[in-house]
Design a protein around this motif. Structure first.
Motif, PDB file in Angstrom:
ATOM      1  N   ILE A 166       1.958   7.036  -0.048  1.00  0.00           N
ATOM      2  CA  ILE A 166       2.697   5.806   0.229  1.00  0.00           C
ATOM      3  C   ILE A 166       4.180   6.158   0.290  1.00  0.00           C
ATOM      4  N   LEU A 215      -1.237   1.219  -6.101  1.00  0.00           N
ATOM      5  CA  LEU A 215      -0.797  -0.090  -5.593  1.00  0.00           C
ATOM      6  C   LEU A 215      -1.590  -1.189  -6.288  1.00  0.00           C
ATOM      7  N   VAL A 248      -2.060   7.755  -4.821  1.00  0.00           N
ATOM      8  CA  VAL A 248      -1.869   6.401  -4.293  1.00  0.00           C
ATOM      9  C   VAL A 248      -2.005   5.378  -5.421  1.00  0.00           C
ATOM     10  N   VAL A 304      -6.286  -3.181   5.895  1.00  0.00           N
ATOM     11  CA  VAL A 304      -5.892  -2.047   6.731  1.00  0.00           C
ATOM     12  C   VAL A 304      -5.960  -2.517   8.168  1.00  0.00           C
ATOM     13  N   SER A 308       2.249  -1.683   2.356  1.00  0.00           N
ATOM     14  CA  SER A 308       2.483  -0.305   1.939  1.00  0.00           C
ATOM     15  C   SER A 308       2.211   0.600   3.129  1.00  0.00           C
ATOM     16  N   LEU A 324       1.255   4.203   4.525  1.00  0.00           N
ATOM     17  CA  LEU A 324       0.612   5.453   4.137  1.00  0.00           C
ATOM     18  C   LEU A 324       0.842   6.486   5.243  1.00  0.00           C
ATOM     19  N   LYS A 360      -6.311   5.933   5.365  1.00  0.00           N
ATOM     20  CA  LYS A 360      -6.533   4.514   5.024  1.00  0.00           C
ATOM     21  C   LYS A 360      -8.015   4.212   4.750  1.00  0.00           C
ATOM     22  N   HIS A 385      -2.166  -7.738   0.781  1.00  0.00           N
ATOM     23  CA  HIS A 385      -1.399  -6.505   0.722  1.00  0.00           C
ATOM     24  C   HIS A 385      -1.924  -5.623   1.846  1.00  0.00           C
ATOM     25  N   VAL A 418      -2.104  -2.269   4.209  1.00  0.00           N
ATOM     26  CA  VAL A 418      -1.847  -0.826   4.202  1.00  0.00           C
ATOM     27  C   VAL A 418      -1.846  -0.372   5.650  1.00  0.00           C
ATOM     28  N   THR A 453      -5.743  11.713   0.348  1.00  0.00           N
ATOM     29  CA  THR A 453      -4.930  10.700  -0.339  1.00  0.00           C
ATOM     30  C   THR A 453      -4.251  11.379  -1.527  1.00  0.00           C
ATOM     31  N   SER A 470       6.915   0.657   0.316  1.00  0.00           N
ATOM     32  CA  SER A 470       6.133  -0.503  -0.059  1.00  0.00           C
ATOM     33  C   SER A 470       7.097  -1.661  -0.235  1.00  0.00           C
TER      34      SER A 470
END
Ligand SMILES: Nc1ncnc2c1ncn2[C@@H]1O[C@H](COP(=O)(O)OP(=O)(O)OP(=O)(O)O)[C@@H](O)[C@H]1O
Ligand SMILES: [Mg+2]
Length: 250
Positions: free
Chosen positions: A224, A25, A23, A202, A217, A219, A43, A33, A35, A20, A227
């Motif tokens: 990201i 958010l 990130v 997710v 968003s 990934l 994720k 939200h 992902v 990652t 978004s």
């Protein structure tokens, strides 16, 4: 609106593999939200960083305005930072009701100390039944959890999570393995719940994501790349190229 959950520049590497990357958010009250991103995008790693199961290399997690980055999983969960679902926590030999009651008991902890056994059981069962009703499973309360359909097990997992009285839920592929009818039911349950419990979702099932998400968003390789609202993401050429593919017709 002040976010319930805010991630600031989270990073995690395994050796040379940066999983990652910076990130950031937010999840605000009332929203889902989502992902999304290809397999291996990072994720599940990100969810681990948020729940506290994985230590971040750097970056911060704010929950209800407090920096919880240094807190272990149990402390985050007690505050209401809800758990994720990639590993099933259902006990197949226990009834659906008992599975949820165990969650209620775990959350209540010592506050049940002064109850008489029968009153304690009644109180646990009442709470558990309320959570089962929230997900539409109250008719199945006394069925052995192992005998529930796959879709019913997934909604039972949500009822177990509700027993922890979460203020935000982190869901890692709740629709995985569910058939069309089961997915539709989960979409309905999550769509109703989001007004009281915002979620970071997710999910690979794009129909479900497009129905449920207030924001998405994307990934890709831990970053990201886009978004926005469902319409923003559907129409974003970079997203189509990196992930959605043109053959999906989105
Ligand atoms: N403990 C670990 N050690 C080394 N590499 C890991 C570890 N956990 C995950 N990875 C790697 O990190 C990358 C991201 O994995 P992750 O499970 O977060 O992806 P994901 O987006 O959840 O994928 P999927 O959609 O398949 O669930 C992958 O390349 C994976 O192989
Ligand atoms: Mg994953």
């Amino acid at each position: 609106m002040a976010p319930v959950l805010e991630l600031k520049n989270l990073n995690k590497a395994y050796g040379a593999l940066q999983v990652t990357k910076n990130v950031s958010l937010t999840v605000v009250p009332g929203e889902i939200h989502a992902v999304i991103g290809p397999n291996g995008a990072g994720k599940t790693t990100l969810i681990g960083q948020i729940s506290g199961a994985l230590a971040s290399d750097n970056g911060d997690v704010y929950f209800e305005g407090d920096n919880v980055t240094g807190l272990p999983v149990a402390k985050r969960a007690l505050r209401g930072l809800g758990r994720s679902f990639q590993i099933t926590s259902i006990l197949p030999e226990f009834s659906a009701l008992e599975n949820v009651a165990l969650g209620v008991q775990a959350k209540a902890g010592h506050s049940f100390r002064f109850f008489k056994a029968a009153a304690k059981e009644q109180s646990l069962n009442d709470s558990a039944l309320r959570h089962l009703a929230t997900v539409g499973l109250e008719q199945r309360a006394n069925v052995r959890a192992g005998d529930l359909s796959h879709g019913e097990k997934r909604v039972l997992e949500i009822a177990i999570a509700l027993a922890g009285e979460p203020k935000v839920l982190l869901l890692d592929e709740p629709m995985a393995g569910a058939g069309p009818e089961e997915s539709a039911r989960l979409v309905e349950v999550l769509g109703q719940l989001k007004t009281t419990i915002p979620m970071l979702l997710v999910e690979h099932d794009m129909d479900a994501v497009f129905q449920l998400a207030d924001r998405i968003s994307v990934l890709v390789y831990g970053e990201i790349i886009a978004s926005g609202t469902v319409d923003d993401i559907r129409g974003n050429p970079a997203v189509k190229e990196a992930y959605l593919g043109t053959e999906d017709g989105v």
